[in-house]
Write an enzyme that holds these catalytic residues in place. Structure first.
Site, PDB file in Angstrom:
ATOM      1  N   HIS A 142      -5.181  -3.540   9.775  1.00  0.00           N
ATOM      2  CA  HIS A 142      -6.186  -2.884   8.944  1.00  0.00           C
ATOM      3  C   HIS A 142      -5.665  -2.676   7.524  1.00  0.00           C
ATOM      4  CE1 HIS A 142      -8.024  -1.878  12.851  1.00  0.00           C
ATOM      5  NE2 HIS A 142      -9.146  -1.772  12.169  1.00  0.00           N
ATOM      6  N   LYS A 146      -6.170   3.013   5.970  1.00  0.00           N
ATOM      7  CA  LYS A 146      -6.608   3.524   7.267  1.00  0.00           C
ATOM      8  C   LYS A 146      -5.657   4.615   7.743  1.00  0.00           C
ATOM      9  CE  LYS A 146      -8.148   2.194  11.886  1.00  0.00           C
ATOM     10  NZ  LYS A 146      -9.375   3.018  11.733  1.00  0.00           N
TER      11      LYS A 146
END
Length: 250
Positions: A142, A146
């Site tokens: 990600h 995040k």
């Protein structure tokens, strides 16, 4: 025309939802709630739920775990359905969601992509078919911003593997030093960097062969579209807890 409250409107997903909903004629954002300063020329934004008017057909929540309790109190108090996309909830917060779902319909998902829901189904069936002879490792990637690791989707995929095996695998988060694999483990590896919207790979490794199941999100737009689809699905549903499997038709 459905009137929605957007919780977490100042965040990445909130802004994406705002952009997509502006283009639709079946729903509109009536209000936003976010403790962070945010101005929208399309709807009023409130810093807390006490100030927000309750005239809405649904709440889209992509905020933070810290805001869960006041949001659920508002929703249950006014009988408003909720699409819950906030991840990183604690076990007690998951129980809080389950309790609230006895009063209102709640659609909870860590990932609102239909292909990811199908991937979870495939992981469960593959685990069941291959059994304990195949080792399972999970890799998720990600963007740098995040906050939670492993991702909510990774946890869903772990649950799917456990369901397929009829057992509870012990997660090993990353490997370092003397870390020979032990029976009953599932390796979980979280990578963070750049602007990746999300990629999840489940690797089944046997003797002399391996199988991988992978999903790559090229844009957060897929999650926003899925959340809107979930909200429209939820309209008219009785109180209960719903998930992406509700949208899959086998």
């Amino acid at each position: 025309m459905k009137h929605l409250i957007l919780s977490g409107c100042a965040g990445r997903m909130g802004r994406m939802l705002e952009s997509l909903i502006e283009q639709r004629d079946d729903c509109r954002i009536a209000a936003g709630v976010d403790p962070a300063p945010y101005h929208s020329g399309e709807f009023p934004v409130y810093s807390n739920w006490e100030r927000c008017p309750p005239n809405a057909d649904g709440i889209l929540d992509f905020s933070s775990p810290a805001g869960l309790s006041p949001m659920l109190e508002f929703a249950t108090g006014h009988g408003i359905p909720v699409v819950l996309g906030t991840t990183g909830l604690s076990p007690s917060q998951v129980e809080e969601v389950a309790l609230a779902s006895k009063t209102i319909p709640i659609f909870r998902a860590a990932n609102f992509s239909l292909p990811v829901a199908l991937m979870a189904h495939l992981v469960e069936e593959t685990s069941r078919a291959l059994g304990a002879d195949f080792d399972i490792e999970l890799l998720e990637l990600h963007h740098r911003g995040k906050a939670d690791a492993p991702s909510g989707t990774a946890k869903v995929l772990m649950d799917a593997a456990n369901a397929g095996l009829g057992a509870s695998l012990s997660p090993v988060y990353g490997r370092e030093g003397d870390s020979q694999r032990q029976p009953g483990e599932i390796g979980v590896h979280s990578l963070r960097g750049g602007s990746f919207a999300g990629e999840h790979t489940v690797l089944f490794s046997g003797q002399g062969e391996a199988l991988s199941i992978q999903h790559t999100a090229l844009s957060r737009e897929i999650f926003a579209r899925g959340a809107i689809r979930a909200m429209l699905y939820l309209q008219g549903c009785p109180a209960g807890l719903y998930g992406m499997e509700s949208l899959l038709q086998f």
